[in-house]
Every structure is written in C-alpha cells, then in structure tokens.
Design a protein around this motif. Structure first.
Motif, PDB file in Angstrom:
ATOM      1  N   GLU A 181       0.843  -1.216   0.000  1.00 19.08           N
ATOM      2  CA  GLU A 181       0.000   0.000   0.000  1.00 19.08           C
ATOM      3  C   GLU A 181       0.869   1.253   0.000  1.00 19.08           C
ATOM      4  N   TRP A 182       1.902   1.208   0.845  1.00 19.55           N
ATOM      5  CA  TRP A 182       2.791   2.378   0.911  1.00 19.55           C
ATOM      6  C   TRP A 182       3.591   2.520  -0.380  1.00 19.55           C
ATOM      7  N   GLY A 183       4.055   1.383  -0.898  1.00 19.19           N
ATOM      8  CA  GLY A 183       4.829   1.393  -2.145  1.00 19.19           C
ATOM      9  C   GLY A 183       4.026   2.008  -3.283  1.00 19.19           C
ATOM     10  N   LYS A 184       2.728   1.756  -3.314  1.00 20.34           N
ATOM     11  CA  LYS A 184       1.886   2.332  -4.372  1.00 20.34           C
ATOM     12  C   LYS A 184       1.772   3.844  -4.208  1.00 20.34           C
ATOM     13  N   ARG A 185       1.716   4.286  -2.957  1.00 16.68           N
ATOM     14  CA  ARG A 185       1.681   5.737  -2.730  1.00 16.68           C
ATOM     15  C   ARG A 185       2.992   6.371  -3.195  1.00 16.68           C
ATOM     16  N   LEU A 186       4.105   5.688  -2.873  1.00 14.59           N
ATOM     17  CA  LEU A 186       5.408   6.211  -3.305  1.00 14.59           C
ATOM     18  C   LEU A 186       5.469   6.255  -4.828  1.00 14.59           C
ATOM     19  N   ASN A 187       4.916   5.225  -5.459  1.00 15.28           N
ATOM     20  CA  ASN A 187       4.914   5.173  -6.922  1.00 15.28           C
ATOM     21  C   ASN A 187       4.170   6.392  -7.497  1.00 15.28           C
ATOM     22  N   GLU A 188       3.029   6.698  -6.900  1.00 16.29           N
ATOM     23  CA  GLU A 188       2.227   7.843  -7.360  1.00 16.29           C
ATOM     24  C   GLU A 188       3.043   9.141  -7.205  1.00 16.29           C
ATOM     25  N   TYR A 189       3.675   9.263  -6.051  1.00 15.06           N
ATOM     26  CA  TYR A 189       4.457  10.473  -5.772  1.00 15.06           C
ATOM     27  C   TYR A 189       5.641  10.590  -6.734  1.00 15.06           C
ATOM     28  N   PHE A 190       6.408   9.503  -6.887  1.00 14.87           N
ATOM     29  CA  PHE A 190       7.620   9.617  -7.708  1.00 14.87           C
ATOM     30  C   PHE A 190       7.306   9.695  -9.207  1.00 14.87           C
ATOM     31  N   GLN A 191       6.169   9.148  -9.605  1.00 20.90           N
ATOM     32  CA  GLN A 191       5.801   9.353 -11.016  1.00 20.90           C
ATOM     33  C   GLN A 191       5.487  10.832 -11.258  1.00 20.90           C
ATOM     34  N   TYR A 192       4.887  11.455 -10.284  1.00 19.45           N
ATOM     35  CA  TYR A 192       4.599  12.889 -10.429  1.00 19.45           C
ATOM     36  C   TYR A 192       5.893  13.716 -10.396  1.00 19.45           C
ATOM     37  N   ILE A 193       6.787  13.337  -9.495  1.00 23.19           N
ATOM     38  CA  ILE A 193       8.107  13.992  -9.434  1.00 23.19           C
ATOM     39  C   ILE A 193       8.808  13.846 -10.789  1.00 23.19           C
ATOM     40  N   GLU A 194       8.714  12.662 -11.355  1.00 23.24           N
ATOM     41  CA  GLU A 194       9.378  12.428 -12.645  1.00 23.24           C
ATOM     42  C   GLU A 194       8.764  13.287 -13.745  1.00 23.24           C
ATOM     43  N   GLY A 207      15.757   6.330   7.514  1.00 28.73           N
ATOM     44  CA  GLY A 207      15.948   5.056   8.218  1.00 28.73           C
ATOM     45  C   GLY A 207      15.283   3.883   7.493  1.00 28.73           C
ATOM     46  N   VAL A 208      14.091   4.134   6.899  1.00 35.42           N
ATOM     47  CA  VAL A 208      13.332   3.040   6.267  1.00 35.42           C
ATOM     48  C   VAL A 208      14.045   2.508   5.016  1.00 35.42           C
ATOM     49  N   SER A 209      15.025   3.244   4.510  1.00 38.70           N
ATOM     50  CA  SER A 209      15.678   2.786   3.271  1.00 38.70           C
ATOM     51  C   SER A 209      16.450   1.482   3.481  1.00 38.70           C
ATOM     52  N   LYS A 210      16.714   1.117   4.738  1.00 42.46           N
ATOM     53  CA  LYS A 210      17.376  -0.181   4.940  1.00 42.46           C
ATOM     54  C   LYS A 210      16.415  -1.339   4.621  1.00 42.46           C
ATOM     55  N   LYS A 211      15.110  -1.032   4.546  1.00 45.29           N
ATOM     56  CA  LYS A 211      14.126  -2.074   4.170  1.00 45.29           C
ATOM     57  C   LYS A 211      13.703  -1.909   2.707  1.00 45.29           C
ATOM     58  N   HIS A 212      14.592  -1.381   1.873  1.00 43.20           N
ATOM     59  CA  HIS A 212      14.220  -1.021   0.499  1.00 43.20           C
ATOM     60  C   HIS A 212      13.689  -2.194  -0.311  1.00 43.20           C
ATOM     61  N   ASP A 213      14.126  -3.406   0.014  1.00 45.06           N
ATOM     62  CA  ASP A 213      13.652  -4.565  -0.772  1.00 45.06           C
ATOM     63  C   ASP A 213      12.142  -4.759  -0.619  1.00 45.06           C
ATOM     64  N   LYS A 214      11.546  -4.139   0.433  1.00 44.82           N
ATOM     65  CA  LYS A 214      10.106  -4.303   0.655  1.00 44.82           C
ATOM     66  C   LYS A 214       9.256  -3.343  -0.183  1.00 44.82           C
ATOM     67  N   PHE A 215       9.833  -2.200  -0.610  1.00 40.62           N
ATOM     68  CA  PHE A 215       8.954  -1.226  -1.280  1.00 40.62           C
ATOM     69  C   PHE A 215       9.483  -0.656  -2.596  1.00 40.62           C
ATOM     70  N   LEU A 216      10.785  -0.776  -2.831  1.00 38.00           N
ATOM     71  CA  LEU A 216      11.340  -0.193  -4.061  1.00 38.00           C
ATOM     72  C   LEU A 216      10.688  -0.794  -5.314  1.00 38.00           C
ATOM     73  N   LYS A 217      10.320  -2.076  -5.212  1.00 35.15           N
ATOM     74  CA  LYS A 217       9.765  -2.765  -6.387  1.00 35.15           C
ATOM     75  C   LYS A 217       8.431  -2.179  -6.860  1.00 35.15           C
ATOM     76  N   TYR A 218       7.769  -1.414  -6.004  1.00 35.67           N
ATOM     77  CA  TYR A 218       6.480  -0.840  -6.418  1.00 35.67           C
ATOM     78  C   TYR A 218       6.648   0.497  -7.148  1.00 35.67           C
ATOM     79  N   ILE A 219       7.866   1.026  -7.141  1.00 35.97           N
ATOM     80  CA  ILE A 219       8.086   2.339  -7.767  1.00 35.97           C
ATOM     81  C   ILE A 219       8.510   2.119  -9.212  1.00 35.97           C
ATOM     82  N   ARG A 220       7.637   2.510 -10.122  1.00 28.30           N
ATOM     83  CA  ARG A 220       7.897   2.250 -11.545  1.00 28.30           C
ATOM     84  C   ARG A 220       8.098   3.566 -12.272  1.00 28.30           C
TER      85      ARG A 220
END
Ligand code: BGC
Length: 245
Positions: A181-194, A207-220
């Motif tokens: 759910e959070w990864g999808k929100r990040l995807n929405e945000y970073f697509q807009y940034i892009e 701090g959360v970037s150490k868990k990047h394997d959990k959410f980076l995959k949702y950012i397209r």
C-alpha cells in the motif's frame, strides 16, 4: 578533520564525530529523543548535551527539518512553530560556544550521499529524497544543487494535502499501511516527481531505506531508483561536511 555533525529529526536528535575526508563516523552515534514540545530552547539544550557527551569544542554542523537561509529557520512544519524566523545558528553557537553551521536536513544528507554514497560520481540530474517524519528533497544537476527544495509539500493532482502527509514513512506507520500500500503511494508520488523534473536517478534515504527490498519494487519510474547507502547516517555526515564549507 573530525567534526561534530548533528541531525535534528522529528523523533530523535542524533550526533557523532565525522571524518569529513572519508565520510566515516568515528564514534558511536549518540541519540536523544526529540523533546516534546520541540521548542528552540529544549532542542538547543539537547544539542548542548550531545556536544558535552563528546566533550567537543570545535565547529558543529547541524541539519534541521525545515527551510534554513543564512542560519535562520524559515519553516518548521514537523518540529515547532517557535523556530520560524529564529536564528538557529547564532542561538546554538551562543549555547555551545562553538561555531555553528545549520542547513536543511535533506540538503546536508544529499551532500553526503553524493560525496560518499549512492550518488558518488553521478552526473546529470540526481534527486535524493529522505523518507521519515516528512519527505526531504534535494536535486543535483552535475553536482550542484539549489537548497531548500521542499517537494514534500507539493500537492499531487487530486490530493487535498501535502504529499508528505500521504507518502512519508510517518504515514506508513500512522495508517498501518502494508509495504505494498505504501509502495503504491510512493509510486504515485515519484511518477509525479518524474513528470515535473525528469531526473535520471532517484535515491531514497531515511531510516526506512534499509528495508528497500520491501517497497522499491512498487516504484515504476523511467528514472533508476536506488536505495541510499549512508541511510540514516547521511544527515550526520552531511551536517559535519557543511560545517567546513
Ligand atoms: C520539511 C523539509 C524537511 C523534510 C524532512 C519537511 O516537512 O519541510 O524542510 O527537509 O520535512 O525532514
């Protein structure tokens, strides 16, 4: 040179001595909970305790979670309104007896990540975001940045609140969002940034970037998305680096 770097965050204030040539932290990181309310007086007392803990006298670099121009704080959304229009550099210097440089927390973290972390040697447009209580943002174009970018406060199309209230790590925790759910929100945000900035690379810290394997995959995004390498040390390292100019 060994310099004391201090990172003022929404939940903790952290400090360590930093070798500014190598970007390494040379002591244990010392952390004190951010006082509540986080008034200038209470936070400065905490900073003084951190300097005393290291028995330190010398230049201090501080990262602050708001807009900072010439040592004066101009916004403090996630900390305390008492900071606005307050000369943070002078007040911390008066309290500690040390020369103080204070800059936006994301700007200093970006500086460290470009010099010693995931952005090292990168050319072109590189954007770095810190995901924590708020969203810190910084953009480098061939190594140069314009400070105080504040992209955590933009409104995405169709939204009625600042992006950071929707997509910062605090929102994930407060709303108990799954990584997806959070990864999808990040995807929405970073697509807009892009869409707005067309960076080649987006680096995600905090701090959360150490868990990047959990959410980076949702950012397209077309831009390559990389985890920060210095993680939550970037703020301290960059703060120390900014104290030497
Ligand atoms: C502040 C920025 C800061 C970011 C991360 C935002 O709410 O406005 O100045 O860099 O949080 O702490």
């Amino acid at each position: 040179m060994e310099i004391l770097g201090i990172d003022i965050g929404g939940s903790g204030i952290k400090g360590a001595l930093v070798n500014t040539e190598s970007g390494e932290i040379t002591t244990e990181r010392f952390r004190i909970d951010t006082p509540r309310p986080a008034t200038p007086k209470a936070v400065i007392k905490t900073i003084k305790n951190i300097a005393n803990h290291f028995d330190y006298m010398g230049p201090i670099g501080v990262g602050f979670p708001g807009i900072v121009v010439d040592g004066v704080i101009l916004s403090a959304v996630n900390i305390h309104a008492g900071w606005v229009n307050y000369n943070g550099a002078k007040a911390i210097s008066d309290a500690t007896g040390c020369p103080v440089t204070i800059k936006n927390d994301a700007d200093v973290a970006g500086l460290a990540e470009m010099a010693f972390g995931a952005g090292r040697g990168m050319q072109g447009i590189v954007m770095i975001f810190t995901l924590g209580t708020g969203i810190g943002s910084v953009m480098f174009n061939y190594g140069c940045n314009v400070p105080n970018l504040e992209l955590g406060h933009l409104y995405m199309p169709g939204h009625k609140q600042d992006a950071e209230f929707y997509a910062a790590d605090r929102a994930r925790k407060a709303e108990n969002l799954s990584w997806k759910e959070w990864g999808k929100r990040l995807n929405e945000y970073f697509q807009y940034i892009e869409f707005l900035f067309s960076p080649q690379v987006i680096i995600l810290g905090g701090g959360v970037s150490k868990k990047h394997d959990k959410f980076l995959k949702y950012i397209r995004t077309r831009a390559q998305v990389l985890p920060a390498q210095l993680r939550n040390h970037a703020g301290i390292v960059g703060a120390a680096m900014s104290a030497i100019g």
